[in-house]
Design a protein around this motif. Structure first.
Motif, mmCIF file in Angstrom:
data_model
loop_
_atom_site.group_PDB
_atom_site.id
_atom_site.type_symbol
_atom_site.label_atom_id
_atom_site.label_comp_id
_atom_site.label_asym_id
_atom_site.label_seq_id
_atom_site.Cartn_x
_atom_site.Cartn_y
_atom_site.Cartn_z
ATOM 1 N N CYS A 100 0.836 -1.181 0.000
ATOM 2 C CA CYS A 100 0.000 0.000 0.000
ATOM 3 C C CYS A 100 0.880 1.244 0.000
ATOM 4 O O CYS A 100 1.919 1.284 0.668
ATOM 5 N N HIS A 101 0.471 2.246 -0.765
ATOM 6 C CA HIS A 101 1.250 3.480 -0.874
ATOM 7 C C HIS A 101 1.275 4.198 0.465
ATOM 8 O O HIS A 101 0.279 4.261 1.175
ATOM 9 N N SER A 102 2.429 4.757 0.787
ATOM 10 C CA SER A 102 2.582 5.500 2.028
ATOM 11 C C SER A 102 3.622 6.590 1.826
ATOM 12 O O SER A 102 4.648 6.364 1.191
ATOM 13 N N GLU A 103 3.340 7.756 2.376
ATOM 14 C CA GLU A 103 4.317 8.847 2.331
ATOM 15 C C GLU A 103 5.352 8.689 3.436
ATOM 16 O O GLU A 103 6.435 9.258 3.367
ATOM 17 N N ALA A 104 5.019 7.933 4.466
ATOM 18 C CA ALA A 104 5.938 7.710 5.580
ATOM 19 C C ALA A 104 5.852 6.253 6.005
ATOM 20 O O ALA A 104 4.800 5.646 5.968
ATOM 21 N N GLY A 105 6.964 5.699 6.406
ATOM 22 C CA GLY A 105 6.983 4.316 6.853
ATOM 23 C C GLY A 105 7.019 3.335 5.694
ATOM 24 O O GLY A 105 7.030 3.724 4.530
ATOM 25 N N THR A 106 7.069 2.063 6.026
ATOM 26 C CA THR A 106 7.109 1.005 5.018
ATOM 27 C C THR A 106 6.035 -0.017 5.338
ATOM 28 O O THR A 106 6.214 -0.845 6.225
ATOM 29 N N PRO A 107 4.912 0.040 4.636
ATOM 30 C CA PRO A 107 3.854 -0.942 4.879
ATOM 31 C C PRO A 107 4.330 -2.354 4.524
ATOM 32 O O PRO A 107 5.262 -2.510 3.741
ATOM 33 N N PRO A 108 3.696 -3.386 5.082
ATOM 34 C CA PRO A 108 4.079 -4.752 4.748
ATOM 35 C C PRO A 108 3.876 -5.044 3.264
ATOM 36 O O PRO A 108 3.018 -4.461 2.607
ATOM 37 N N SER A 109 4.684 -5.958 2.770
ATOM 38 C CA SER A 109 4.646 -6.315 1.349
ATOM 39 C C SER A 109 3.837 -7.585 1.118
ATOM 40 O O SER A 109 3.706 -8.422 2.005
ATOM 41 N N LEU A 131 4.043 -14.481 -0.331
ATOM 42 C CA LEU A 131 4.112 -13.775 0.953
ATOM 43 C C LEU A 131 2.898 -12.859 1.039
ATOM 44 O O LEU A 131 2.704 -12.007 0.175
ATOM 45 N N ALA A 132 2.089 -13.032 2.072
ATOM 46 C CA ALA A 132 0.897 -12.196 2.254
ATOM 47 C C ALA A 132 1.240 -10.994 3.129
ATOM 48 O O ALA A 132 2.084 -11.101 4.029
ATOM 49 N N PRO A 133 0.607 -9.839 2.896
ATOM 50 C CA PRO A 133 0.851 -8.682 3.759
ATOM 51 C C PRO A 133 0.558 -8.966 5.227
ATOM 52 O O PRO A 133 1.154 -8.355 6.110
ATOM 53 N N SER A 134 -0.333 -9.914 5.499
ATOM 54 C CA SER A 134 -0.668 -10.243 6.887
ATOM 55 C C SER A 134 0.516 -10.828 7.651
ATOM 56 O O SER A 134 0.499 -10.884 8.872
ATOM 57 N N GLN A 135 1.567 -11.238 6.937
ATOM 58 C CA GLN A 135 2.773 -11.741 7.601
ATOM 59 C C GLN A 135 3.650 -10.604 8.119
ATOM 60 O O GLN A 135 4.643 -10.846 8.798
ATOM 61 N N ARG A 136 3.292 -9.368 7.768
ATOM 62 C CA ARG A 136 3.907 -8.148 8.303
ATOM 63 C C ARG A 136 5.406 -8.069 8.072
ATOM 64 O O ARG A 136 6.163 -7.672 8.946
ATOM 65 N N LEU A 137 5.829 -8.441 6.867
ATOM 66 C CA LEU A 137 7.233 -8.319 6.473
ATOM 67 C C LEU A 137 7.333 -7.398 5.266
ATOM 68 O O LEU A 137 6.421 -7.348 4.443
ATOM 69 N N THR A 152 14.809 -10.751 0.178
ATOM 70 C CA THR A 152 15.370 -10.288 1.439
ATOM 71 C C THR A 152 14.274 -9.505 2.148
ATOM 72 O O THR A 152 13.693 -8.588 1.572
ATOM 73 N N LEU A 153 14.000 -9.889 3.396
ATOM 74 C CA LEU A 153 12.862 -9.335 4.133
ATOM 75 C C LEU A 153 13.297 -8.730 5.456
ATOM 76 O O LEU A 153 14.318 -9.137 6.030
ATOM 77 N N GLN A 154 12.503 -7.791 5.935
ATOM 78 C CA GLN A 154 12.692 -7.289 7.289
ATOM 79 C C GLN A 154 11.339 -7.044 7.929
ATOM 80 O O GLN A 154 10.345 -6.862 7.229
ATOM 81 N N GLY A 155 11.325 -7.087 9.251
ATOM 82 C CA GLY A 155 10.080 -6.892 9.980
ATOM 83 C C GLY A 155 10.368 -6.686 11.454
ATOM 84 O O GLY A 155 11.476 -6.302 11.841
ATOM 85 N N TYR A 156 9.355 -6.970 12.277
ATOM 86 C CA TYR A 156 9.423 -6.676 13.703
ATOM 87 C C TYR A 156 8.995 -7.898 14.498
ATOM 88 O O TYR A 156 8.003 -8.535 14.173
#
Length: 195
Positions: A100-109, A131-137, A152-156
């Motif tokens: 999803c488009h965002s001006e700030a931050g990096t939404p999940p892919s 990879l579903a966005p619900s996996q929050r990566l 290559t992925l990153q998340g929390y």
């Protein structure tokens, strides 16, 4: 009443904590909106070697696809794509990374495999979700080596981790085997590995 010369009103001055709180609130709103998906918006489970993925077709164009992602009022961005013969049948599939488009931050892919049905006016369709966005990566990079897709992925690791300091870093790969995409994870690296 105006302050005297040389006096500042501390409560009117922005501080780093104000900006951090604002960025965190915006990131939370974006993350929640990207997780909401309309009912029945699941990707099909047929593989890229279905009869619709005719050999010799051009690479499917992600801009013509309705992805199973609800971005609310924001548009959906295709941020990366790779194309090739993922199943070895001579057809060309596209792997698209969207968010999803965002001006700030990096939404999940979200990472989706697209195939082109026969017919000059037929729109490409999603045939697999890697990879579903619900996996929050968030996908940082995606490559295609032969028939192996790597990302290559990153998340929390938890909601308590500051949004500007992702603490989960991994590389996943997918390969078409036995009529489906098989996922495996490459060894993790840390900041001390020099990566």
């Amino acid at each position: 009443m105006q302050p005297l010369a040389g006096q500042d009103l501390l409560h009117t001055q922005p501080h780093p904590m104000h900006w951090l709180a604002t960025a965190t609130a915006i990131s939370a709103v974006i993350a929640v909106s990207s997780l909401l998906q309309p009912a029945g918006a699941l990707a099909t489970t047929t593989g890229p070697s279905s009869p619709e993925a005719a050999p010799g077709t051009a690479a499917p164009d992600p801009s013509r696809v309705a992805f199973p992602v609800n971005c609310g009022p924001n548009r959906l961005d295709v941020v990366r794509k790779v194309s090739g013969d993922l199943d070895g049948t001579g057809g060309t599939q596209t792997v698209a990374v969207v968010r999803c488009h965002s001006e700030a931050g990096t939404p999940p892919s979200g990472v989706y495999v697209l195939a082109q049905p026969p017919g000059p006016k037929a729109a490409p369709r999603v045939v697999a979700t890697l990879l579903a966005p619900s996996q929050r990566l968030s996908v940082q990079d995606i490559t295609l080596d032969g028939r192996v897709v790597s990302a290559t992925l990153q998340g929390y690791s938890s909601p308590d981790v500051p949004r500007y300091m992702p603490d989960v870093h991994k590389t996943l790969k997918w390969q078409w085997q036995g009529g489906k995409f098989v996922q495996s994870e490459l060894p993790a690296h840390t900041a001390t590995d020099g990566a």
